[in-house]
Write an enzyme that holds these catalytic residues in place. Structure first.
Site, PDB file in Angstrom:
ATOM      1  N   LYS A 207       0.764  -1.251  -0.115  1.00 15.35           N
ATOM      2  CA  LYS A 207       0.043  -0.058  -0.113  1.00 15.35           C
ATOM      3  C   LYS A 207       0.887   1.202  -0.052  1.00 15.35           C
ATOM      4  O   LYS A 207       1.853   1.099   0.320  1.00 15.35           O
ATOM      5  CB  LYS A 207      -1.066   0.062   1.289  1.00 15.35           C
TER       6      LYS A 207
ATOM      7  N   ASP B  15      -1.159  -1.441  10.890  1.00 15.76           N
ATOM      8  CA  ASP B  15      -1.485  -1.530   9.519  1.00 15.76           C
ATOM      9  C   ASP B  15      -2.258  -2.505   8.995  1.00 15.76           C
ATOM     10  O   ASP B  15      -2.836  -2.704   7.873  1.00 15.76           O
ATOM     11  CB  ASP B  15      -0.272  -1.366   8.542  1.00 15.76           C
TER      12      ASP B  15
ATOM     13  N   GLY C 244       4.346  -4.168   3.756  1.00 16.84           N
ATOM     14  CA  GLY C 244       4.552  -5.568   3.271  1.00 16.84           C
ATOM     15  C   GLY C 244       4.095  -6.440   4.388  1.00 16.84           C
ATOM     16  O   GLY C 244       3.600  -7.464   4.094  1.00 16.84           O
ATOM     17  N   GLY C 245       4.792  -6.459   5.413  1.00 18.89           N
ATOM     18  CA  GLY C 245       4.758  -7.448   6.468  1.00 18.89           C
ATOM     19  C   GLY C 245       3.436  -7.411   7.036  1.00 18.89           C
ATOM     20  O   GLY C 245       2.836  -8.542   7.270  1.00 18.89           O
ATOM     21  N   SER C 246       2.810  -6.263   6.961  1.00 21.51           N
ATOM     22  CA  SER C 246       1.530  -6.216   7.677  1.00 21.51           C
ATOM     23  C   SER C 246       0.314  -7.043   6.624  1.00 21.51           C
ATOM     24  O   SER C 246      -0.660  -7.804   6.957  1.00 21.51           O
ATOM     25  CB  SER C 246       0.817  -4.720   7.625  1.00 21.51           C
ATOM     26  N   SER C 247       0.505  -6.672   5.319  1.00 18.53           N
ATOM     27  CA  SER C 247      -0.156  -7.410   4.194  1.00 18.53           C
ATOM     28  C   SER C 247       0.089  -8.887   4.310  1.00 18.53           C
ATOM     29  O   SER C 247      -0.984  -9.545   4.388  1.00 18.53           O
ATOM     30  CB  SER C 247       0.285  -6.769   2.881  1.00 18.53           C
TER      31      SER C 247
ATOM     32  N   PRO D   3       9.908  -4.300  -0.471  1.00 16.58           N
ATOM     33  CA  PRO D   3      10.905  -4.341   0.384  1.00 16.58           C
ATOM     34  C   PRO D   3      10.592  -3.836   1.881  1.00 16.58           C
ATOM     35  O   PRO D   3       9.582  -3.596   2.074  1.00 16.58           O
ATOM     36  CB  PRO D   3      11.686  -2.720  -0.255  1.00 16.58           C
TER      37      PRO D   3
ATOM     38  N   GLY E 207      10.962  -2.448   5.656  1.00 15.97           N
ATOM     39  CA  GLY E 207      11.363  -1.023   6.121  1.00 15.97           C
ATOM     40  C   GLY E 207      11.148  -0.061   5.305  1.00 15.97           C
ATOM     41  O   GLY E 207      11.870   1.069   5.131  1.00 15.97           O
TER      42      GLY E 207
END
Length: 269
Positions: free
Chosen positions: A8, A132, A97-100, A90, A92
């Site tokens: 996002k 997120d 991305g990690g939340s997704s 990527p 940080g």
């Protein structure tokens, strides 16, 4: 089962106050883009999590995907699975991305095992994993507030616009980003600003992290300036950085302009 967790961007990001719990309340528009990871879920004799692609720091069992599985096992008798994540977004980078990955794990397990978890309950599970994460359950443009885990629908469509995201590989943690900001109420309502044409956003739609992070990492400011030089209608840092994105009215191939960066470009939906 194979799913593709997407990134996002933040369109505007106002840090309005520090909370008693140490977090910050924000106001932002979260908008999904199709830069994706890939997550495969398969049957296994014991639970495991593996990742390939971009290296993920820390112990794999502490990954948000693994935590999402363990969270559901508190309420459901899930059989063991293997989670295999191909990491392309990527880390940080202000792209969530990690939340997704975590939210898509919840959604995929719900579908794969026929758990019939209502959407609102999926959102509540996601909130327990990270600020997120809840956004990616519905995965639609949203006006986000509180810690970024409360949201309302927003009448905003960038469908057909071309977007370029450029990440220079600078890892910026949330703690580092927030250490340099002064929380303050915004004088203008973000939703009103975003109702104006994209070309009008340049002087009014701000990311509060830019002021301090651009001073520390001057390359980020240079990237933003170059994106405008290349004809962007609007350019900004996403989240707490270090990804810069630009919205164009027509297709642009800018990979050769940023040969040392991770670049994703495509049409918005």
């Amino acid at each position: 089962m194979l799913v593709f967790p997407n990134a996002k961007i933040n369109i505007g990001l106002n840090i309005v106050e520090k909370r008693a719990d140490g977090f910050h309340n924000i106001q932002s528009c979260f908008y999904p883009v199709q830069w994706t990871d890939a997550l495969e879920i398969t049957a296994a004799p014991v639970f495991s999590f593996e990742s390939n692609g971009i290296s993920i720091p820390g112990n794999g069992q502490d990954n948000l995907c693994a935590k999402a599985y363990q969270l559901l096992t508190q309420d459901f008798d899930l059989p063991p699975v293997k989670l295999n994540l191909l990491k392309s977004i990527p880390i940080g980078a202000g792209l969530g991305g990690g939340s997704s990955d975590a939210a898509f794990t919840l959604k995929a397990l719900n579908q794969h095992f026929g758990l019939d978890i209502p959407v609102e309950k999926q959102v509540n599970y996601a909130r327990r994993l990270g600020s997120d994460c809840a956004f990616f359950i519905l995965n639609k443009p949203a006006y986000c507030f509180a810690k970024g885990d409360e949201f309302e629908s927003i009448d905003l469509s960038l469908a057909g616009k071309w977007i370029v995201l450029a990440n220079p590989g600078i890892h910026i943690s949330s703690a580092e980003a927030y250490a340099g900001v002064q929380a303050k109420q915004s004088a203008l309502d973000l939703r009103t600003l975003l109702s104006k044409p994209v070309v009008d956003w340049k002087h009014h739609v701000k990311n509060d992290f830019e002021a301090t992070l651009f001073n520390k990492y001057t390359l980020l400011q240079d990237i933003k300036a170059e994106l405008y030089n290349l004809g962007a209608e609007y350019a900004s840092m996403s989240g707490s950085g270090s990804t810069l994105y630009a919205i164009f009215d027509q297709e642009k191939n800018l990979k050769t302009n940023f040969p040392k960066f991770s670049v994703w470009q495509g049409y918005m939906r």
